[in-house]
Design a protein around this motif. Structure first.
Motif, PDB file in Angstrom:
ATOM      1  N   VAL A 405       0.908  -1.244  -0.016  1.00  0.00           N
ATOM      2  CA  VAL A 405      -0.099   0.006  -0.095  1.00  0.00           C
ATOM      3  C   VAL A 405       0.787   1.252  -0.050  1.00  0.00           C
ATOM      4  O   VAL A 405       0.580   2.179  -0.772  1.00  0.00           O
ATOM      5  CB  VAL A 405      -0.960  -0.182   1.133  1.00  0.00           C
ATOM      6  CG1 VAL A 405      -1.641   1.265   1.544  1.00  0.00           C
ATOM      7  CG2 VAL A 405      -1.957  -1.209   0.962  1.00  0.00           C
ATOM      8  N   THR A 408       2.797   1.301  -3.433  1.00  0.00           N
ATOM      9  CA  THR A 408       2.125   1.621  -4.585  1.00  0.00           C
ATOM     10  C   THR A 408       1.516   2.884  -4.564  1.00  0.00           C
ATOM     11  O   THR A 408       1.310   3.867  -5.496  1.00  0.00           O
ATOM     12  CB  THR A 408       0.744   0.709  -4.801  1.00  0.00           C
ATOM     13  OG1 THR A 408       1.426  -0.677  -4.447  1.00  0.00           O
ATOM     14  CG2 THR A 408      -0.108   0.895  -5.808  1.00  0.00           C
ATOM     15  N   THR A 409       1.201   3.645  -3.434  1.00  0.00           N
ATOM     16  CA  THR A 409       0.481   5.123  -3.267  1.00  0.00           C
ATOM     17  C   THR A 409       1.463   5.999  -3.688  1.00  0.00           C
ATOM     18  O   THR A 409       1.288   6.984  -4.169  1.00  0.00           O
ATOM     19  CB  THR A 409       0.290   5.222  -1.671  1.00  0.00           C
ATOM     20  OG1 THR A 409      -0.838   4.164  -1.405  1.00  0.00           O
ATOM     21  CG2 THR A 409      -0.516   6.588  -1.585  1.00  0.00           C
ATOM     22  N   GLY A 413       1.652   8.564  -6.849  1.00  0.00           N
ATOM     23  CA  GLY A 413       1.713   9.989  -6.470  1.00  0.00           C
ATOM     24  C   GLY A 413       2.912  10.272  -7.400  1.00  0.00           C
ATOM     25  O   GLY A 413       2.906  11.570  -7.857  1.00  0.00           O
ATOM     26  N   GLU A 431       6.233  11.810  -0.371  1.00  0.00           N
ATOM     27  CA  GLU A 431       5.813  12.164   1.010  1.00  0.00           C
ATOM     28  C   GLU A 431       6.248  13.423   1.561  1.00  0.00           C
ATOM     29  O   GLU A 431       5.822  14.279   2.129  1.00  0.00           O
ATOM     30  CB  GLU A 431       5.495  10.924   1.497  1.00  0.00           C
ATOM     31  CG  GLU A 431       5.080  11.252   3.007  1.00  0.00           C
ATOM     32  CD  GLU A 431       6.100  11.456   3.972  1.00  0.00           C
ATOM     33  OE1 GLU A 431       5.434  12.042   5.095  1.00  0.00           O
ATOM     34  OE2 GLU A 431       7.203  11.228   4.004  1.00  0.00           O
ATOM     35  N   ILE A 774      -1.114  12.700   0.243  1.00  0.00           N
ATOM     36  CA  ILE A 774      -0.652  11.185   0.082  1.00  0.00           C
ATOM     37  C   ILE A 774      -0.414  10.782   1.752  1.00  0.00           C
ATOM     38  O   ILE A 774      -0.557   9.949   2.123  1.00  0.00           O
ATOM     39  CB  ILE A 774       0.665  10.913  -0.537  1.00  0.00           C
ATOM     40  CG1 ILE A 774       0.285  11.089  -2.076  1.00  0.00           C
ATOM     41  CG2 ILE A 774       1.488   9.866  -0.353  1.00  0.00           C
ATOM     42  CD1 ILE A 774       1.544  11.102  -3.132  1.00  0.00           C
ATOM     43  N   ASN A 777      -3.743  10.247   3.509  1.00  0.00           N
ATOM     44  CA  ASN A 777      -4.161   9.101   3.046  1.00  0.00           C
ATOM     45  C   ASN A 777      -3.609   7.910   3.524  1.00  0.00           C
ATOM     46  O   ASN A 777      -4.107   6.848   3.914  1.00  0.00           O
ATOM     47  CB  ASN A 777      -4.419   8.906   1.707  1.00  0.00           C
ATOM     48  CG  ASN A 777      -5.401  10.015   0.979  1.00  0.00           C
ATOM     49  OD1 ASN A 777      -6.216  10.652   2.073  1.00  0.00           O
ATOM     50  ND2 ASN A 777      -5.335  10.504  -0.204  1.00  0.00           N
ATOM     51  N   ILE A 778      -1.903   7.738   3.395  1.00  0.00           N
ATOM     52  CA  ILE A 778      -1.182   6.743   3.955  1.00  0.00           C
ATOM     53  C   ILE A 778      -1.681   6.458   5.604  1.00  0.00           C
ATOM     54  O   ILE A 778      -1.792   5.486   6.054  1.00  0.00           O
ATOM     55  CB  ILE A 778       0.096   6.796   3.909  1.00  0.00           C
ATOM     56  CG1 ILE A 778       0.368   6.737   2.370  1.00  0.00           C
ATOM     57  CG2 ILE A 778       1.052   5.893   4.562  1.00  0.00           C
ATOM     58  CD1 ILE A 778       1.816   6.816   1.782  1.00  0.00           C
ATOM     59  N   SER A 781      -4.794   4.854   5.844  1.00  0.00           N
ATOM     60  CA  SER A 781      -4.609   3.321   5.299  1.00  0.00           C
ATOM     61  C   SER A 781      -3.735   2.515   6.513  1.00  0.00           C
ATOM     62  O   SER A 781      -4.229   1.517   6.981  1.00  0.00           O
ATOM     63  CB  SER A 781      -3.917   3.492   4.191  1.00  0.00           C
ATOM     64  OG  SER A 781      -4.424   3.785   2.920  1.00  0.00           O
ATOM     65  N   LEU A 826      -5.424   0.515  -0.474  1.00  0.00           N
ATOM     66  CA  LEU A 826      -5.181   1.503  -1.892  1.00  0.00           C
ATOM     67  C   LEU A 826      -6.168   2.390  -1.970  1.00  0.00           C
ATOM     68  O   LEU A 826      -6.076   3.562  -2.631  1.00  0.00           O
ATOM     69  CB  LEU A 826      -4.912   0.752  -2.889  1.00  0.00           C
ATOM     70  CG  LEU A 826      -3.642  -0.004  -3.235  1.00  0.00           C
ATOM     71  CD1 LEU A 826      -3.554  -1.116  -4.409  1.00  0.00           C
ATOM     72  CD2 LEU A 826      -2.450   0.861  -3.274  1.00  0.00           C
ATOM     73  N   ALA A 829      -5.694   5.047   0.078  1.00  0.00           N
ATOM     74  CA  ALA A 829      -4.679   5.873  -0.002  1.00  0.00           C
ATOM     75  C   ALA A 829      -4.916   6.672  -1.333  1.00  0.00           C
ATOM     76  O   ALA A 829      -3.968   7.770  -1.542  1.00  0.00           O
ATOM     77  CB  ALA A 829      -3.372   4.932  -0.150  1.00  0.00           C
ATOM     78  N   LEU A 830      -5.865   6.438  -1.978  1.00  0.00           N
ATOM     79  CA  LEU A 830      -5.783   7.192  -3.473  1.00  0.00           C
ATOM     80  C   LEU A 830      -7.089   8.436  -3.593  1.00  0.00           C
ATOM     81  O   LEU A 830      -7.289   8.594  -4.615  1.00  0.00           O
ATOM     82  CB  LEU A 830      -5.981   6.222  -4.734  1.00  0.00           C
ATOM     83  CG  LEU A 830      -4.799   5.097  -4.952  1.00  0.00           C
ATOM     84  CD1 LEU A 830      -5.228   4.141  -5.825  1.00  0.00           C
ATOM     85  CD2 LEU A 830      -3.765   5.973  -5.111  1.00  0.00           C
TER      86      LEU A 830
END
Length: 990
Positions: A405, A408-409, A413, A431, A774, A777-778, A781, A826, A829-830
């Motif tokens: 996750v 990929t995130t 980005g 990030e 990001i 969202n991370i 997640s 994901l 995170a997106l």
């Protein structure tokens, strides 16, 4: 012993090509012997050198065509250097440089930092003699070829990027990945081959994804940093040749003129009005005057070394001749590159947080396995059963989706940033942009455009708007005639930035420069030089036997040569009041600050006469204009709680003017500090001073590095923007080094981890917003992943306590983690950035990605999910006893409860968690539908049922399991509704 008696004496020279000398200064001085041998080897025609300190003798084999007395004189000239280790390093022969190149990089850097040549303070003739060259003939072509073969091409060495293997191996660093590998190893050891293969597949997929993404970024950035050849005018064998810059060697005599790119470090031997733009090296935007005769001290700063040319700078005006003293890796640009290599970029916040979180999960996993082992021993389980149960718990404890996750995130980005023109070298830098707290900005080429532009015109003694062309036609005509720039495709080309700006002004007035120059052909030029701050041109004028003279230069000097003033009515006497008004205008424009040049005209019968009695035509004021969007950028980053700091090599007045124009201080008092005020400060004092300073002026490259480190010492996340060689060390040390893609130097792009391809600073704001989104969202997640894994640990422990054979299989838990973790994670995170993402301050320094205060809430939520799964488990036990049916019911409830829980993880702020908006994230909605289908798939595929150890469910069992799965969602919504009612305040960073 006098100095004369210490000079070398020829002892034996009877054998052609062999010379023995007695050198008293090396007697019993081994360190002098080493230095002298090094220098003598660099002389032209020398084949070998041997010396003995015990006897003070020097044996030289040389080209027999060279007279022994000439060699003795050259060696005599070297004796002043043999006590100076810095000069020893400067003149080291090629073979020693090759050997030095084999040493560890750290050692090379220390040597280079200490051994700085002092050619700038030595007479030009002495420097020429040291390199065995000649001012009028240059090097012998055979000797130049030999030196090129020994020293190598004149190409600035690039820092080698990570190899493909190193880049791939980097993707498998970190505790979460190590925990997965460890889990797979245990699976192999206990016969769980399928479990191990599935776990390692997750690890491999994550590694390939990161490798491909970061590899693409490296390739795009290296495509921008390729070095290009450019021709150089060089004296060889008395003839002027145009050679590629890579073929230059030390001792070459190069000829430079306006517009030339300086190819190597060189000591000037003659100048004619030479002005050089050294902004790439020093950050100083205005061209500096050069001289071949100035007497300088050894410790003179680079920006004040008027006798030197440095690689990568540009000749702005005039002409010059110089002897090359350093090429390739020995230049000042290379020294700055090596300084950049010593700077260590701090670990990105998300990397540090994932490591910290991974450590906590590892400890939790070990503790849970210890509890398991204790329960098993107390209950008398076999060792194989205890190991199998511990493995199942380890799988439950490790969030297999965590690395995937996060990677990929970040990679997605990174892709979005690349499409917007921002190339990011490392995933973590995406990030880091969102964590940014201090943005250090270089002025020249970053906030400004690193070009000159006419902003004000003065004609008839008055300031005239640039669009009043009728009042500026005479001034524009002189701007064309007294100008070395050419016109190509309707634009100024060649020569200096100042000449470009002046000719560009004339073209904007609608003049046909080519036709005007044909009408008034130039016959002679009187160049600017020290003591003569003006340039004159002489032209034929149709219908007049005299020559038209145009003058351009310092307003005071030009004005002193005038007795008339050109106005719209014609030429009138220049009165004292006119002079006063013009001087006041010049002072006001110069204080902007701007570079101001005055123009005058006249006629002469004697081209050699000193220009006098001229007509004053007007003045043009030029500045390095601020980039479009720079002011808006400063306003946006200040609103986002990011503190901008200007760090520049320019003068304090120039820097302050730009800072005021872009409103750097946000309307408050602007605090400007000159580098002389911080030169001797300790790092602690500098760190304190840096917290309240808006502008650092006249800053050298090593001071930029010190300022960046001082800001980082307070725990801040610091970004540095820049485009010049002098910015490279600070770019390398900053948490985020941001280089310009179009106007930036190769070295700046080489060391930065972010490159703005089109130099558009507005895209920085997008990058910061994306980085913040990001991170947020991370964070959501991670909270989801940790919460759901905690629920699996709780379920596993309670099942183990209840009885043997009830525990979920490792493959069940792995399937749940992959199906209910990766895609929903994901989806979270997106999510699109929150509308207020740039209206909130950056997170506090040291704040954990999952704050400690949130663990209590996460524990409550995981407990509710575990209870709902155990409810299905107990019903299954009552109906079927331990076995595949019970595991199937528990599996269905646990997986679906986690998926439904994802909906409430979209917001940690209760005020924004509205039930009607739970389905607004289309990406997450699709991820939940797909994951739900995958969660149900094993019940319909026999092979998967056997692999997971579950059985088909009756309709009533499935309805009960799905009903229990909805309990956590309803419970969390109810709790947050109550929380909102009790505490309506809007928590920060939610």
């Amino acid at each position: 012993m006098t100095l004369d008696t210490m000079m070398p004496e020829i002892v034996h020279s009877a054998v052609p090509g062999r010379l023995r000398l007695k050198v008293p200064r090396i007697l019993n001085r081994p360190e002098r012997v080493r230095n002298l041998v090094t220098h003598v080897r660099g002389l032209s025609g020398i084949r070998s050198v041997n010396a003995r300190s015990m006897t003070g003798s020097l044996i030289v084999t040389h080209d027999p065509k060279i007279d022994a007395e000439d060699i003795r004189k050259q060696i005599s000239g070297l004796l002043s250097l043999i006590d100076d280790p810095a000069q020893h390093a400067a003149a080291s022969p090629p073979r020693e440089r090759k050997e030095a190149g084999k040493r560890p990089a750290r050692r090379r850097v220390r040597t280079a930092a200490r051994d700085v040549p002092a050619w700038h303070c030595r007479p030009a003739g002495e420097v020429i003699g040291t390199f065995g060259s000649d001012e009028t003939r240059g090097l012998d072509s055979r000797e130049a070829s030999a030196r090129l073969k020994r020293f190598g091409p004149n190409v600035l060495p690039h820092e080698a990027g990570p190899s493909n293997l190193a880049l791939f191996a980097k993707q498998f660093e970190g505790l979460p990945v190590m925990m997965l590998v460890g889990s797979a190893a245990v699976s192999f050891a206990t016969g769980g081959v399928a479990d191990a293969v599935a776990t390692l597949s997750v690890v491999a997929l994550n590694g390939v994804l990161g490798y491909v993404t970061e590899g693409q970024a490296e390739r795009r950035i290296h495509a921008l940093t390729g070095q290009s050849e450019h021709p150089v005018r060089v004296l060889r064998d008395g003839a002027v040749l145009n050679l590629p810059s890579s073929r230059l060697v030390s001792g070459d005599v190069v000829l430079v003129s306006a517009g030339s790119l300086v190819p190597a470090d060189a000591r000037l031997v003659s100048v004619d009005g030479l002005m050089v733009d050294e902004s790439a090296l020093t950050g100083e935007s205005m061209p500096v005057a050069k001289s071949d005769t100035d007497r300088l001290l050894r410790d003179t700063p680079i920006g004040d070394r008027s006798t030197m040319l440095y690689a990568g700078t540009i000749v702005a005006e005039g002409r010059g001749r110089a002897v090359v003293v350093a090429t390739a890796g020995d230049t000042e640009a290379a020294r700055l590159q090596r300084l950049s290599s010593t700077a260590t970029r701090p670990q990105a916040p998300v990397e540090a947080e994932l490591d910290r979180l991974g450590s906590k999960l590892a400890i939790a996993s070990l503790a849970a396995c210890g509890v398991f082992a204790g329960i098993g021993i107390l209950r008398g389980y076999s060792a194989s059963m205890i190991l199998k149960d511990a493995l199942a718990l380890a799988v439950a404890a490790v969030p297999e989706g965590l690395p995937m996750v996060a990677t990929t995130t970040l990679s997605l980005g990174l892709g979005r940033m690349q499409r917007r023109g921002i190339l990011i070298r490392q995933l973590s830098a995406v990030e880091s942009m969102g964590a940014l707290q201090v943005l250090c900005l270089d002025k020249t080429g970053t906030l400004t455009q690193n070009r000159m532009e006419v902003v004000t015109a003065v004609a008839g003694g008055e300031e005239v708007p640039l669009d009043r062309k009728a009042d500026l036609d005479v001034l524009a005509a002189l701007a064309v005639l007294n100008n070395d720039a050419s016109v190509e495709d309707g634009a100024a080309n060649g020569s200096s930035q100042t000449e470009h700006a002046i000719l560009g002004f004339a073209l904007s007035q609608g003049l046909d420069a080519g036709q005007l120059r044909q009408h008034y052909p130039r016959k002679a030029t009187i160049e600017r030089k020290p003591g003569r701050p003006w340039m004159a041109t002489l032209h034929e004028e149709p219908g007049d036997d005299r020559l038209l003279l145009t003058l351009k230069g310092s307003p005071e000097d030009v004005l002193n040569r005038c007795n008339r003033l050109v106005t719209v009515e014609g030429s009138v006497p220049l009165e004292a009041s006119d002079r006063k008004r013009i001087i006041e205008l010049n002072e006001r424009l110069a204080a902007r600050p701007a570079r101001v040049l005055a123009f005058a005209r006249g006629h002469t019968d004697n081209p050699d006469a000193d220009p006098q009695g001229l007509e004053f035509v007007g003045m043009l004021a030029m500045v390095d204009p601020v980039r479009p969007g720079a002011k808006a950028l400063i306003r946006k980053i200040r609103r986002a709680g990011i503190r901008p700091v200007l760090i520049t090599g320019d003068q304090a007045a120039t820097a302050a003017a730009v800072a005021d124009e872009v409103e750097l201080s946000g309307g408050g008092a602007l605090r400007v500090i000159d580098s002389t005020s911080i030169a001797d400060l300790s790092p602690d004092l500098l760190a304190g001073l840096a917290q309240d300073t808006h502008v650092f002026a006249r800053v050298a490259s090593h001071q930029k590095l010190a300022i960046v480190k001082a800001l980082q010492a307070s725990g801040r996340i610091v970004a540095m923007t820049g485009d010049g060689v002098n910015d490279a060390p600070a770019l390398a040390a900053a948490n985020i080094g941001i280089a310009m893609g179009e106007s930036g130097t190769e070295l700046a792009r080489d060391v930065a981890n972010v490159v703005i391809r089109d130099d558009n600073l507005e895209t920085l704001v997008e990058a910061i917003a994306q980085g913040r989104a990001i991170y947020r969202n991370i964070r959501r997640s991670l909270e989801y992943l940790v919460t759901t894994n905690m629920s699996e640990i709780a379920v596993s422990i309670l099942e183990a306590l209840h009885g043997p054979g009830e525990l979920e299989t490792p493959m069940e838990l792995l399937w749940i983690n992959l199906v209910t973790d990766v895609f929903p994670g994901l989806g979270l995170a997106l999510a699109d950035p929150d509308p207020d993402v740039m209206d909130r301050p950056p997170r506090m320094a040291g704040e954990h990605i999952v704050p400690e205060r949130d663990f209590a809430r996460m524990a409550q939520d995981s407990g509710v999910i575990a209870v709902s799964a155990l409810l299905s488990h107990l019903v299954g036990l009552a109906r079927y006893g331990p076995g595949p049916e019970t595991r199937g019911m528990t599996f269905l409830t646990l997986s679906q409860a986690q998926l439904l829980y994802t909906l409430v993880c979209q917001r940690t702020d209760p005020k924004k968690l509205h039930p009607e908006k739970l389905l607004e994230n289309r990406t997450l909605d699709l991820a939940l539908l797909g994951s739900s289908a995958l969660g149900a798939l094993p019940f319909f595929v026999p092979f998967l049922r056997r692999l997971l150890g579950i059985a088909p469910l009756r309709a009533s069992d499935m309805a009960l399991s799905l009903g229990a799965a909805a309990i956590p969602l309803a419970t969390v919504l109810a709790r947050r509704s109550i929380q909102l009612h009790l505490d309506p305040e809007d928590p920060p960073n939610a």
